[in-house]
Design an enzyme around this catalytic site. Structure first.
Site, PDB file in Angstrom:
ATOM      1  N   HIS A  87      41.026  31.859  64.907  1.00 38.93           N
ATOM      2  CA  HIS A  87      40.756  32.248  66.112  1.00 38.93           C
ATOM      3  C   HIS A  87      42.112  32.648  67.105  1.00 38.93           C
ATOM      4  O   HIS A  87      41.653  33.174  68.223  1.00 38.93           O
ATOM      5  CB  HIS A  87      40.276  30.904  67.039  1.00 38.93           C
ATOM      6  CG  HIS A  87      40.954  29.534  66.680  1.00 38.93           C
ATOM      7  ND1 HIS A  87      40.830  28.999  65.295  1.00 38.93           N
ATOM      8  CD2 HIS A  87      41.977  29.158  67.413  1.00 38.93           C
ATOM      9  CE1 HIS A  87      41.787  28.134  65.693  1.00 38.93           C
ATOM     10  NE2 HIS A  87      42.387  27.978  66.727  1.00 38.93           N
ATOM     11  N   CYS A  88      43.323  32.545  66.655  1.00 42.35           N
ATOM     12  CA  CYS A  88      44.458  32.549  67.402  1.00 42.35           C
ATOM     13  C   CYS A  88      45.255  33.925  67.100  1.00 42.35           C
ATOM     14  O   CYS A  88      45.273  34.768  67.675  1.00 42.35           O
ATOM     15  CB  CYS A  88      45.222  31.286  67.241  1.00 42.35           C
ATOM     16  SG  CYS A  88      44.472  29.861  68.267  1.00 42.35           S
ATOM     17  N   ILE A  89      45.792  33.569  65.721  1.00 42.57           N
ATOM     18  CA  ILE A  89      47.059  34.458  65.352  1.00 42.57           C
ATOM     19  C   ILE A  89      46.749  35.919  65.196  1.00 42.57           C
ATOM     20  O   ILE A  89      47.081  36.981  65.553  1.00 42.57           O
ATOM     21  CB  ILE A  89      47.707  34.330  64.317  1.00 42.57           C
ATOM     22  CG1 ILE A  89      48.116  32.615  64.215  1.00 42.57           C
ATOM     23  CG2 ILE A  89      48.863  34.973  63.882  1.00 42.57           C
ATOM     24  CD1 ILE A  89      49.153  32.379  65.208  1.00 42.57           C
TER      25      ILE A  89
ATOM     26  N   ASP B 141      45.307  36.832  69.523  1.00 32.54           N
ATOM     27  CA  ASP B 141      45.807  36.392  70.696  1.00 32.54           C
ATOM     28  C   ASP B 141      47.020  37.512  71.274  1.00 32.54           C
ATOM     29  O   ASP B 141      47.134  37.851  72.258  1.00 32.54           O
ATOM     30  CB  ASP B 141      46.574  35.034  70.786  1.00 32.54           C
ATOM     31  CG  ASP B 141      45.280  33.835  70.872  1.00 32.54           C
ATOM     32  OD1 ASP B 141      44.140  34.417  71.028  1.00 32.54           O
ATOM     33  OD2 ASP B 141      45.840  32.714  70.676  1.00 32.54           O
TER      34      ASP B 141
END
Length: 432
Positions: A268-270, A273
């Site tokens: 969900h992040c790297i 974002d």
């Protein structure tokens, strides 16, 4: 605004979005003795929570079982219920679309509900990772248009989440959180909420500073992941074991932080974002060439892994067409069921497109939908001799992978799978 609203005891918090961030957040708040109103528009997600069929670490799973027995842990699809809470936290996903452009639909919908149902005296906190200025654009400005004065009537802040799914070492109870309010009073009101679930609320001067801190954190990780993958390729090309080199560099007590190579980046992040930062910079005619190149390298990693498989087969006198390949693990990281942006899905499709007969084994993920829409089911009890090559993607703790050693060829982009290097040496394979 009631005269004592800024000083009265915090007794209830509403959480919008009951996913991988919202649910653990809600459980932490409830365990601290607060009434929690968990809001999610997806009735299937709410039912899964009630049935306890959700991906949680064991301690959170225990808390969920306890919370469901209490009337002060409320699950609802009605966003109007948030008006009853002293504070509201927005914990919805912030993905990117197929063109790597921020998909703000979940966040916009959550913030519209937040603004619509906000009442005087409430503390409103955005935890979702987004571009700098999100809190001002999606919360502060609409509240002002409603006639509410931020810092007097309502208190607004950004406090980006720092939950790492499956991580039992760094839990939210042990991890400091950044808090930046629109006014100093907003910061303090938000900090009293955050300090219920975090040991330290690190105060910054504004929501924008808090938002940027989260983008910096994950961009830092993205750049270093791209670097460690590149260094692994270099090491392999020089006949060196990348993990030996990383372990040696890690003995330096300053100026170095170990990152480890792998088949790509998921979750969900790297993968998402840093694109919020790049998107905002493009809008301002700015540039971040290092970040841009790192994200390109991350996007290219699955194709490089497929190239490694082809090279391994070539060394063994074979091609991809008709080769039986089993991918070991498809979730984006060990110990979780989450396959969002998992490199395994792209790798499987690329291998299949080039003629390989591909299957996967994952003890936690029984079925996946590939990017092209086809559905694949995990092989429940694989045997090494049934495959021509095993590609190590994700190894879950507590499960038996002894069968992989019986595969004729093993490619391990992680360099951390027990026995794979021995197997590679036995077949003359350098799994770069």
């Amino acid at each position: 605004m009631p005269e004592n609203s800024a000083t009265r005891r915090l007794s209830s918090v509403a959480v919008i979005g009951m996913g991988y961030v919202g649910l653990p957040t809600a459980l932490g708040l409830h365990a601290a003795g607060l009434k929690v109103i968990g809001v999610d528009r997806d009735p299937d997600r709410l039912q899964a929570i009630r049935n306890q069929v959700v991906d949680l670490v064991e301690s959170d799973r225990t808390q969920l079982a306890a919370a469901l027995r209490h009337r002060d842990f409320v699950l609802t699809a009605d966003s109007g219920d948030i008006s009853a809470a002293d504070a509201v936290m927005v914990c919805v996903p912030t993905p990117v679309d197929g063109h790597l452009v921020p998909d703000l639909r979940p966040l916009r919908a959550a913030c519209e509900a937040l603004v619509r149902h906000a009442r005087p005296g409430q503390t409103l906190i955005l935890t979702s990772t987004s571009f700098v200025g999100t809190t001002a654009r999606l919360v502060v400005e609409p509240l002002t248009e409603r006639g509410l004065t931020v810092g007097t009537d309502v208190f607004v802040a950004s406090s980006p989440e720092r939950i790492d799914p499956g991580n039992v070492t760094h839990t939210q109870r042990d991890t400091p959180r950044v808090v930046g309010g629109v006014t100093p009073r907003c910061t303090e009101m938000a900090a009293r909420v955050i300090e219920v679930i975090s040991p330290i609320a690190h105060r910054v001067s504004s929501p924008e500073a808090a938002e940027m801190s989260k983008l910096y954190e994950n961009t830092f990780r993205a750049v270093n992941i791209a670097l460690t993958n590149e260094m692994a390729d270099i090491c392999a090309g020089l006949g060196l074991n990348p993990m030996e080199v990383i372990d040696a560099a890690s003995t330096k007590p300053f100026g170095f932080m170990a990152f480890h190579p792998g088949p790509g980046v998921g979750g969900h992040c790297i993968p998402c974002d840093p694109h919020y930062l790049l998107w905002q910079l493009r809008e301002r005619r700015g540039a971040a060439p290092l970040v841009d190149r790192a994200m390109t390298a991350i996007a290219e990693r699955p194709a490089k892994v497929v190239g490694q498989v082809q090279e391994a087969l070539s060394q063994a006198g074979r091609g991809l067409a008709g080769t039986r390949i089993v991918v070991v693990g498809v979730s984006y990281k060990p110990g979780v069921l989450d396959v969002r942006s998992s490199p395994a899905l792209e790798i499987i499709e690329l291998l299949a497109e080039r003629g390989a007969k591909v299957a996967y084994h994952d003890p936690l993920v029984s079925q996946v939908v590939l990017p092209g829409g086809s559905v694949m089911t995990s092989v429940p009890h694989p045997a090494g001799p049934d495959w021509d090559l095993a590609l190590v993607h994700t190894v879950h703790p507590g499960h038996d992978y002894g069968w992989v050693a019986d595969c004729p060829l093993v490619v391990d982009p992680t360099y951390r799978f027990a026995g794979s290097l021995t197997q590679a040496e036995r077949t003359g394979l350098c799994a770069a």
